[in-house]
Motif scaffolding. Structure first.
Motif, PDB file in Angstrom:
ATOM      1  N   GLN A  83       0.831  -1.207   0.000  1.00 52.65           N
ATOM      2  CA  GLN A  83       0.000   0.000   0.000  1.00 52.65           C
ATOM      3  C   GLN A  83       0.868   1.260   0.000  1.00 52.65           C
ATOM      4  OE1 GLN A  83      -3.133  -0.045  -0.543  1.00 52.65           O
ATOM      5  NE2 GLN A  83      -3.453  -2.258  -0.306  1.00 52.65           N
ATOM      6  N   SER A  84       2.007   1.218   0.679  1.00 48.35           N
ATOM      7  CA  SER A  84       2.915   2.373   0.660  1.00 48.35           C
ATOM      8  C   SER A  84       3.432   2.621  -0.741  1.00 48.35           C
ATOM      9  CB  SER A  84       4.084   2.137   1.627  1.00 48.35           C
ATOM     10  OG  SER A  84       3.632   1.972   2.949  1.00 48.35           O
ATOM     11  N   GLU A  90       6.596   5.159  -3.879  1.00 47.94           N
ATOM     12  CA  GLU A  90       7.966   5.080  -3.366  1.00 47.94           C
ATOM     13  C   GLU A  90       8.415   3.625  -3.403  1.00 47.94           C
ATOM     14  OE1 GLU A  90      10.432   6.231   0.737  1.00 47.94           O
ATOM     15  OE2 GLU A  90       8.258   6.388   0.636  1.00 47.94           O
ATOM     16  N   ASP A  91       9.623   3.384  -3.893  1.00 49.53           N
ATOM     17  CA  ASP A  91      10.156   2.028  -3.964  1.00 49.53           C
ATOM     18  C   ASP A  91      10.257   1.438  -2.562  1.00 49.53           C
ATOM     19  OD1 ASP A  91      10.337   2.172  -6.667  1.00 49.53           O
ATOM     20  OD2 ASP A  91      12.445   2.710  -6.719  1.00 49.53           O
ATOM     21  N   GLN A  92       9.908   0.153  -2.454  1.00 49.44           N
ATOM     22  CA  GLN A  92       9.899  -0.536  -1.172  1.00 49.44           C
ATOM     23  C   GLN A  92      10.832  -1.742  -1.228  1.00 49.44           C
ATOM     24  OE1 GLN A  92       7.703   0.694   1.384  1.00 49.44           O
ATOM     25  NE2 GLN A  92       7.291   2.338  -0.091  1.00 49.44           N
ATOM     26  N   CYS A  93      11.205  -2.203  -0.050  1.00 49.94           N
ATOM     27  CA  CYS A  93      12.053  -3.398   0.047  1.00 49.94           C
ATOM     28  C   CYS A  93      11.722  -4.114   1.349  1.00 49.94           C
ATOM     29  CB  CYS A  93      13.531  -3.012  -0.007  1.00 49.94           C
ATOM     30  SG  CYS A  93      14.644  -4.429   0.068  1.00 49.94           S
ATOM     31  N   ILE A  94      11.540  -5.429   1.263  1.00 48.33           N
ATOM     32  CA  ILE A  94      11.292  -6.270   2.435  1.00 48.33           C
ATOM     33  C   ILE A  94      12.512  -7.162   2.620  1.00 48.33           C
ATOM     34  CG2 ILE A  94       9.807  -8.008   3.480  1.00 48.33           C
ATOM     35  CD1 ILE A  94       7.510  -6.947   1.831  1.00 48.33           C
ATOM     36  N   LEU A  95      13.165  -7.051   3.783  1.00 49.69           N
ATOM     37  CA  LEU A  95      14.364  -7.812   4.067  1.00 49.69           C
ATOM     38  C   LEU A  95      14.051  -8.863   5.116  1.00 49.69           C
ATOM     39  CD1 LEU A  95      15.318  -4.656   3.502  1.00 49.69           C
ATOM     40  CD2 LEU A  95      17.552  -5.619   3.963  1.00 49.69           C
ATOM     41  N   LEU A  96      14.449 -10.091   4.832  1.00 49.08           N
ATOM     42  CA  LEU A  96      14.263 -11.191   5.765  1.00 49.08           C
ATOM     43  C   LEU A  96      15.622 -11.533   6.368  1.00 49.08           C
ATOM     44  CD1 LEU A  96      12.266 -11.866   3.074  1.00 49.08           C
ATOM     45  CD2 LEU A  96      11.452 -13.549   4.705  1.00 49.08           C
ATOM     46  N   THR A  97      15.715 -11.429   7.686  1.00 46.04           N
ATOM     47  CA  THR A  97      16.970 -11.694   8.376  1.00 46.04           C
ATOM     48  C   THR A  97      16.764 -12.797   9.393  1.00 46.04           C
ATOM     49  OG1 THR A  97      16.535 -10.019  10.056  1.00 46.04           O
ATOM     50  CG2 THR A  97      17.668  -9.293   8.074  1.00 46.04           C
ATOM     51  N   GLY A  98      17.857 -13.385   9.789  1.00 41.05           N
ATOM     52  CA  GLY A  98      17.811 -14.488  10.736  1.00 41.05           C
ATOM     53  C   GLY A  98      18.827 -15.542  10.359  1.00 41.05           C
ATOM     54  N   GLU A  99      19.149 -16.398  11.306  1.00 47.96           N
ATOM     55  CA  GLU A  99      20.159 -17.406  11.031  1.00 47.96           C
ATOM     56  C   GLU A  99      19.550 -18.572  10.261  1.00 47.96           C
ATOM     57  OE1 GLU A  99      20.659 -20.259  14.750  1.00 47.96           O
ATOM     58  OE2 GLU A  99      21.079 -18.172  15.282  1.00 47.96           O
ATOM     59  N   TYR A 925      -1.849   5.611   9.912  1.00 46.42           N
ATOM     60  CA  TYR A 925      -2.940   4.903   9.230  1.00 46.42           C
ATOM     61  C   TYR A 925      -4.191   5.782   9.146  1.00 46.42           C
ATOM     62  CZ  TYR A 925      -6.621   1.496   8.373  1.00 46.42           C
ATOM     63  OH  TYR A 925      -7.693   0.834   7.863  1.00 46.42           O
ATOM     64  N   GLU A 926      -4.560   6.411  10.278  1.00 51.01           N
ATOM     65  CA  GLU A 926      -5.752   7.252  10.271  1.00 51.01           C
ATOM     66  C   GLU A 926      -5.559   8.460   9.367  1.00 51.01           C
ATOM     67  OE1 GLU A 926      -6.465   8.142  14.328  1.00 51.01           O
ATOM     68  OE2 GLU A 926      -7.445   6.233  14.754  1.00 51.01           O
ATOM     69  N   LEU A 927      -4.346   9.003   9.344  1.00 52.00           N
ATOM     70  CA  LEU A 927      -4.066  10.134   8.459  1.00 52.00           C
ATOM     71  C   LEU A 927      -4.261   9.737   6.998  1.00 52.00           C
ATOM     72  CD1 LEU A 927      -3.105  13.068   8.822  1.00 52.00           C
ATOM     73  CD2 LEU A 927      -0.778  12.265   8.444  1.00 52.00           C
ATOM     74  N   GLU A 928      -3.788   8.545   6.644  1.00 55.89           N
ATOM     75  CA  GLU A 928      -3.976   8.064   5.276  1.00 55.89           C
ATOM     76  C   GLU A 928      -5.443   7.781   4.982  1.00 55.89           C
ATOM     77  OE1 GLU A 928      -1.879   7.667   2.676  1.00 55.89           O
ATOM     78  OE2 GLU A 928      -0.408   8.754   3.868  1.00 55.89           O
ATOM     79  N   GLN A 929      -6.176   7.296   6.002  1.00 55.90           N
ATOM     80  CA  GLN A 929      -7.602   7.053   5.793  1.00 55.90           C
ATOM     81  C   GLN A 929      -8.358   8.353   5.556  1.00 55.90           C
ATOM     82  OE1 GLN A 929      -7.226   3.637   5.167  1.00 55.90           O
ATOM     83  NE2 GLN A 929      -9.342   3.748   5.807  1.00 55.90           N
TER      84      GLN A 929
END
Length: 1283
Positions: A83-84, A90-99, A925-929
């Motif tokens: 949604q962002s 705006e370009d987004q990125c989801i990073l998955l971290t962990g061992e 969230y409310e501001l965007e709504q």
């Protein structure tokens, strides 16, 4: 009403500490709530069992709500990023971290699944049926879409598979948003009686949730619903027959066949509340031991079952959709008595009422065996739906090729991947680009005991049919292949091969390409079986032979290559011309085995790269849009023996963790301080020093590995200890140990230096590429392009460490410019047991992942910030004063006005010096709504005004038409019947006046037409007259380009005159240029070059325009002594020769000297004896510097060669400075192929041997007529010249 376990968001914990944070995660994990929020980040704990919360309805629920409106889930974070991207562009990125083993791969697949299904039509089949049939008003109200209000938002999260199946045919549907609405229930007393005891245990997961959007505590209230159904449909049995439950190897012979019955007892159905039981038939696993199938197979089959349920609801008559007593049993009885052919045709015929994507799955499941699968799959598909399907199946095949079973993870990704999904403004994916990093190729030939090779090998051997195995010369027994030695296959491999092969077909690969892929995989398997027997040659050298030649013949057949070529490239080195005869040097058995292993690794690695590039080519988009990237990289690994692979993996994890620390913990706090906010610093561990230890230029470990003089691993270890000694994060293992230790951000790892250099330079020899390029298989040729004899490349192959560092820096540059969202994957225990929570292990992960500093940052900091201008432009429509234009004050005043008029607490906003900060995600969230609602109102307003404009325009047109018609009718009636109008003049008089007016207007039109004709002919005559008389009116001697005379033209021909004059001038210039001889052309070329270089840059240029460039001012070409000298120095062609002044470097005095410029060099001679003092090749001069004033001084800069370091640059003063610099410019350009740099400035540097001197020109302010010589003063390392 039962309260939610734990706290959804760790930021809202009452007594925040590390113990309370871990205790909250543990409480939720014990109840299978594996997700917990930290602000807008997600902590995901690996459950080590399948949780059935990944249905399409669940995706739609999270896709239509805010992140905190539903319980924590990875879908909520993904929807926030999605949604962002849509709302803020705006370009987004989801990073998955962990061992390793924390569940990153499964989380990645869930995110991809969400993104590929989120944009599917969010319309239930019943709603589609309602559009096509008449239903009651009450039914319409029950299915009205829920409101998006923040105060009361209700939704259903159905978690029980059996109840989901039952409620498909009954009235347990999405409830009305009204609080008093109670859904009807199916009357089934038998099922309630038998399941009463089990309901007490599982009602928590069979409930329908009603969540109040309350961010103060993030708790939800839950209502228990007992809606369920006791019967299953006939088509479910039909579906079960087509996909029977698989059994594992242990019980596949002992399992009894199961026969489907028309009706099944309700008590026998699985009531697993939240995850599929291993003994349940619906789980798709073994009925005796509970061996489960792969998650991907379960999800695909589950989607097909849900599709069949939806389709059956569609084909049900409208009177059965109204819930009443006995309706479910009537539906079951009707289905059980139907002809199977009728049922199949009705299901296929109902696909027009559901989405095209669901229709595809339905047609796949119910189509006849004679229907072509590829034809059915691609029918009625939009490009967006095809792309979503291709993305899902691309992940399937990459998982088979790049994942393997390790000691810590049964499905470990042995490569890093970045899925870059391009999304248009509507939210539809339009393209995907996949980048892979660091494929663990050493696993192909060196598999650790207890681990497995890549999944694709086992899937190919177990899942392929006999015909395919026979064509690939393979056996089904895994133990027959050396690279799969000491490993075992499982039943999942047989099942997963169906999806792996299907993924290639969905991606659009041709049959030949698919066959070539399997042939190369078979080649890798068979190459590992080559046995090299040592032999002794006649000359006493060691050689080898391949004992199992039948394997060689079969491998050569698969490669479409001659067997002798394959033998030569494996047993002999430098066999560039290897054909049928034996050439090159013999390799011993150890060397041949190493070459064989290198070929296996290279073949597999390049095949993987080719597949990724092929997928990118298929999924690429034609337009550029915003991107949402998903990063799944290696997790941190510590094994019993850690080598170069673990070093590279842990370095990658180190860099990615440093990116999180720098961009979130460090940069955010620095921004608060910079913006002037009150802030108490939060301490955290910064691993920047560890990254510098590894990748520091020249002295980092990665740089030391690439040093050319290091030939042995012992020398490399000594060099590392020498350069890294004293670093706080570097430790030695002992005096005689071949190991070193690094204190990583997660733990201390002991690395064995054994084979570091070999693995770093794992490059295939060129002669093997040349031999393999002779294969007749097109795919093999594309994998080894350097083997093409027409392609000559002298580029040195890069090392693995250099590639790793370059790829990681490129990856981090991509992430740096995007808004990052983090998923922290936690491994609860080392034994891979469900519901086992090791507190010490989790605490260790929480600490090294820096989760507590993140919690404190989210608790005391701000979750969102925008610059003043961006915030104002985005939210100015929320205030009538600031919208659409605000001229009453500054931007900050407008922002304050917007915030004051919002129904939100003002304390949630903080205005900094350059940014506006928002404290909580709920406020954002409310501001965007509010903004969305305002945009909707504005859109309605625009539509209203536009529709009013169209309606009024149509009304005015109709009114004018009515008036015209009425007037004409009245006139006709008066003229026809002589009926006059009361109170008006007689129409006959009006008729006479109208005829007179008509005659007058007709005469005026005729006069205007005559004037236009005469004017047009006059203009043509005038133009013709002008063009014919131009040559006669031209003045004499006008062929000179300097002549500006031109005959006058009429006003209306001014533009034509200008164009003709320009053409005539260009023609005169052309005639003038053609009259030149070669010498004149060269001089003109020099003059033009001088104009390009000095015009409007050098004040003395205007004086040189009128003087021709003579060149040889001292007639040196005719000097006999020069003729002897030029033969020795090869400088026969003199371009310029004159006596100039050379400025001494020590005191700035002028010394006369003869300067000669030839076509190849610059010579300085004694003006009397013609002795050569200096000779500088033209290619050694790279720059010439001058001042912009009237002085005649020029500096010639010489490259830092042996001559340049010894003598330095030259400084000359001459009256022909424009000419000499121009000629020098052309000589250097002809000698080197590129022009030198001409630097014109009042201050520049010059090299005087071992010293750098700064030349500074100062203008004295005298008149331009002053011709005095400039004054040169030397002061230390500065030389001032007063002009």
């Amino acid at each position: 009403m039962e309260q939610e376990i734990g706290t959804w968001d760790s930021v809202l914990l009452e007594n925040l500490s590390e113990d309370s944070f871990i205790n909250n995660i543990q409480q939720r994990y014990k109840r299978d709530h594996i997700y917990t929020y930290i602000g807008t980040s997600v902590v995901a704990v690996n459950p080590y069992h399948h949780i059935s919360e990944h249905s399409l309805e669940n995706i739609r629920s999270y896709g239509s709500k805010g992140i905190f409106q539903l319980p924590p889930h990875i879908y909520g974070l993904t929807n926030l990023a999605f949604q962002s991207l849509k709302d803020q562009s705006e370009d987004q990125c989801i990073l998955l971290t962990g061992e390793s083993g924390a569940g990153k791969t499964e989380s990645f697949k869930m995110i991809v699944n969400f993104l590929t299904h989120i944009q599917e039509k969010n319309v239930s089949p019943l709603q589609i049926f309602k559009k096509q049939s008449s239903v009651s008003c009450t039914s319409a109200n029950m299915h009205r879409r829920t409101s998006s209000s923040c105060s009361a938002t209700n939704f259903i999260l159905c978690k029980n598979p059996t109840s989901t199946i039952g409620t498909m045919g009954c009235s347990s549907r999405r409830q009305s948003p009204s609080p008093g609405a109670v859904p009807r229930r199916c009357d089934n007393t038998t099922y309630r009686t038998r399941a009463e005891s089990s309901d007490r245990q599982s009602n928590r997961n069979m409930r329908e949730k009603f969540v109040d959007f309350d961010f103060s505590h993030h708790k939800s209230t839950e209502n228990i619903s007992l809606d369920s159904l006791s019967t299953t449909y006939g088509y479910m049995h039909l579906h079960a027959d087509k996909h029977p439950a698989k059994s594992c190897f242990k019980h596949q012979h002992s399992q009894m066949p199961c026969t489907a019955t028309p009706s099944k007892s309700p008590g026998t159905m699985s009531s697993s509340p939240k995850y599929v039981s291993g003994t349940s038939a619906s789980s798709g696993g073994c009925r005796l031991c509970g061996h489960s199938k792969c998650t991907r197979a379960q999800s695909l089959e589950k989607d097909e079952r849900e599709l069949l349920l939806k389709a059956t609801r569609l084909v049900t008559p409208s009177h059965q959709l109204h819930t009443h007593r006995g309706s479910c049993s009537n539906l079951t009885r009707q289905h059980s008595t139907e002809n199977p052919i009728t049922k199949r045709s009705s299901l296929v015929g109902s696909t027009q009422r559901i989405s095209l994507y669901d229709a595809h799955k339905l047609s796949q499941t119910t189509a006849s065996a004679q229907t072509s699968p590829s034809l059915t799959r691609n029918r009625h598909k939009t490009p967006s739906q095809k792309l979503r399907e291709c993305v899902s199946y691309a992940d399937v095949f990459l998982e088979a090729m790049g994942n393997a079973s390790t000691m810590k993870n049964n499905n470990s990704s042995r490569y890093g991947k970045l899925f870059d999904i391009e999304i248009d403004f509507k939210g539809d994916p339009i393209g995907v680009h996949i980048t892979h990093y660091m494929l663990e190729k050493t696993r192909i030939t060196n598999t650790t005991i207890g681990e497995r090779n890549f999944h694709i090998f086992y899937q190919l051997l177990l899942g392929a049919d006999l015909q395919l195995l026979k064509s690939l010369k393979l056996y089904r027994n895994v133990e027959k292949y050396e690279i799969l030695n000491n490993t075992t296959a499982i039943e999942e491999d047989r099942t997963n091969f169906h999806y792996t092969r299907k993924s290639l077909e969905v991606l659009g690969l041709s049959c030949d390409e698919i066959n070539s892929i399997f042939r190369i995989l078979a080649v890798v398997l068979k190459l590992g079986n080559f046995i090299f027997v040592p032999t002794t040659n006649i000359d006493g050298t060691e050689g080898c032979q391949i004992s199992n030649l039948y394997e060689v013949q079969e491998t050569a057949y698969l490669l479409n290559l001659e067997a002798q070529i394959l033998i030569n490239c494996l047993t002999r080195s430098n066999s560039f011309s290897s054909n049928q005869e034996d050439v090159g040097c013999d390799l011993d058995a150890k060397q041949a085995a190493y070459i064989r292993s290198t070929v296996c690794r290279t073949l597999y690695g390049r095949l993987f790269t080719w597949l990724v590039n092929k997928i990118n080519e298929i999924l690429k988009s034609a337009q550029r849009e915003k991107n949402l990237a998903l990063l799944d990289f290696y997790g941190f690994e510590i094994l019993e023996s850690n080598s170069f692979e673990q070093f590279a993996i842990n370095y990658s994890a180190e860099k990615i963790h440093h990116n999180f620390v720098h961009n979130v913990l460090k940069t955010e706090q620095e921004l608060y301080i910079k913006e002037g906010l009150e802030w108490t610093r939060i301490d955290y561990f910064d691993n920047e020093s560890i990254c510098e230890l590894i990748d520091k230029p020249n002295y980092g470990i990665l740089s030391l590995i690439n040093e050319a003089h290091l030939n042995t691993n012992e020398a490399l270890l000594q060099r590392i200890q020498q350069c890294c000694a004293g670093h706080p994060n570097f430790m030695t293992s002992g005096p005689n140990s071949m190991c070193f230790k690094i204190r990583h951000f997660a733990s201390v790892v002991n690395y064995s230096i054994h084979r570091f250099l070999e693995k770093n330079t794992d490059v295939l020899p060129r002669y093997i590429s040349t031999a393999l390029y002779k294969s007749d298989l097109p795919l093999v040729q594309s994998l080894f392009p350097e083997g093409n004899p027409r392609r000559h490349t002298s580029k040195k192959p890069t090392t693995l460490s250099s590639n790793i560092r370059t790829q990681l820096h490129t990856l981090l540059d991509i992430i740096k410019n995007r808004r990052a969202h983090y998923v922290f994957c936690i491994k609860p225990n080392e034994s891979k047991q469900a519901r086992s929570f090791d507190l010490a292990l989790v605490q260790h992960q929480v600490r090294y992942l820096s989760l507590m500093p993140l919690v404190h940052l989210c608790r005391t900091g701000h979750c969102f910030h925008l610059s003043h201008v961006k915030f104002f432009n985005r939210y100015k429509l929320l205030n009538s004063i600031t919208w659409p234009h605000f001229h009453s004050g500054s931007t900050v005043e407008g922002i304050a006005l917007i915030i004051r008029n919002l129904p939100l607490p003002s304390a949630e906003f903080t205005i900094g010096t350059k940014n506006v900060f928002v404290r909580s995600p709920r406020t954002v969230y409310e501001l965007e709504q509010f903004r969305k609602a305002r945009i909707n109102n504005l859109a309605v307003l625009i539509q209203k005004v536009f529709r009013m404009y169209l309606a009024r325009k149509r009304f005015l047109r109709m009114r004018d038409s009515q008036i015209t018609i009425s007037s004409a009718w009245r006139t006709w009636r008066e003229c026809r019947f002589g009926i006059p109008f009361t109170g008006r003049r007689h129409l006959w008089s009006l008729y006479r006046v109208a005829r007179e007016e008509y005659r007058t207007m007709k005469y005026k039109r005729q006069v205007k037409w005559a004037v236009d004709v005469i004017s047009r002919h006059f203009r043509r005559w005038k133009i013709r007259q002008y063009l014919l008389t131009i040559p006669l009116r031209l003045p004499p001697n006008t062929l000179s380009p300097l002549s500006t005379e031109w005959p006058t033209a009429p006003k209306f021909l001014s533009e034509t005159s200008r164009l003709l004059r320009s053409i005539y001038h260009r023609w005169k210039c052309y005639i003038y240029r053609n009259s030149f001889d070669q010498t004149s052309r060269n001089r003109m070329r020099e003059k033009v070059t001088a104009s390009i270089i000095f015009k409007e840059r050098k004040a003395s240029y205007s004086r040189s325009v009128g003087h021709p460039f003579v060149g040889d001012y001292v007639r040196l070409r005719h000097n006999p002594q020069w003729k002897k000298i030029c033969i020795e120095t090869n400088d026969q062609y003199v371009v310029f020769a004159d006596i100039i002044n050379k400025i001494t470097r020590s005191n700035g005095k002028f010394v006369p000297i003869l300067l000669v410029l030839s076509t190849s060099s610059l010579l300085l001679l004694d003006q009397r004896t013609l002795q050569v003092k200096y000779r500088v090749p033209a290619s050694e001069i790279y720059r010439m510097s001058l001042s912009p004033y009237l002085d005649d001084i020029a500096v010639f800069h010489v490259k830092a060669s042996e001559f340049g370091r010894k003598k330095g640059d030259f400084v000359f003063q001459t009256g022909h400075v424009i000419e000499i610099v121009t000629k020098m410019f052309l000589v250097i350009q002809n000698a080197t192929g590129k022009p030198p740099e001409i630097h014109i400035s009042t201050e520049f540097e010059a090299n005087f041997g071992q010293q750098t001197v700064i030349f500074s020109f100062k203008y004295s302010g005298l008149s331009d007529m002053s011709q005095s010589q400039p004054k040169v003063i030397r002061k230390a390392n500065r030389m001032e010249i007063v002009v």
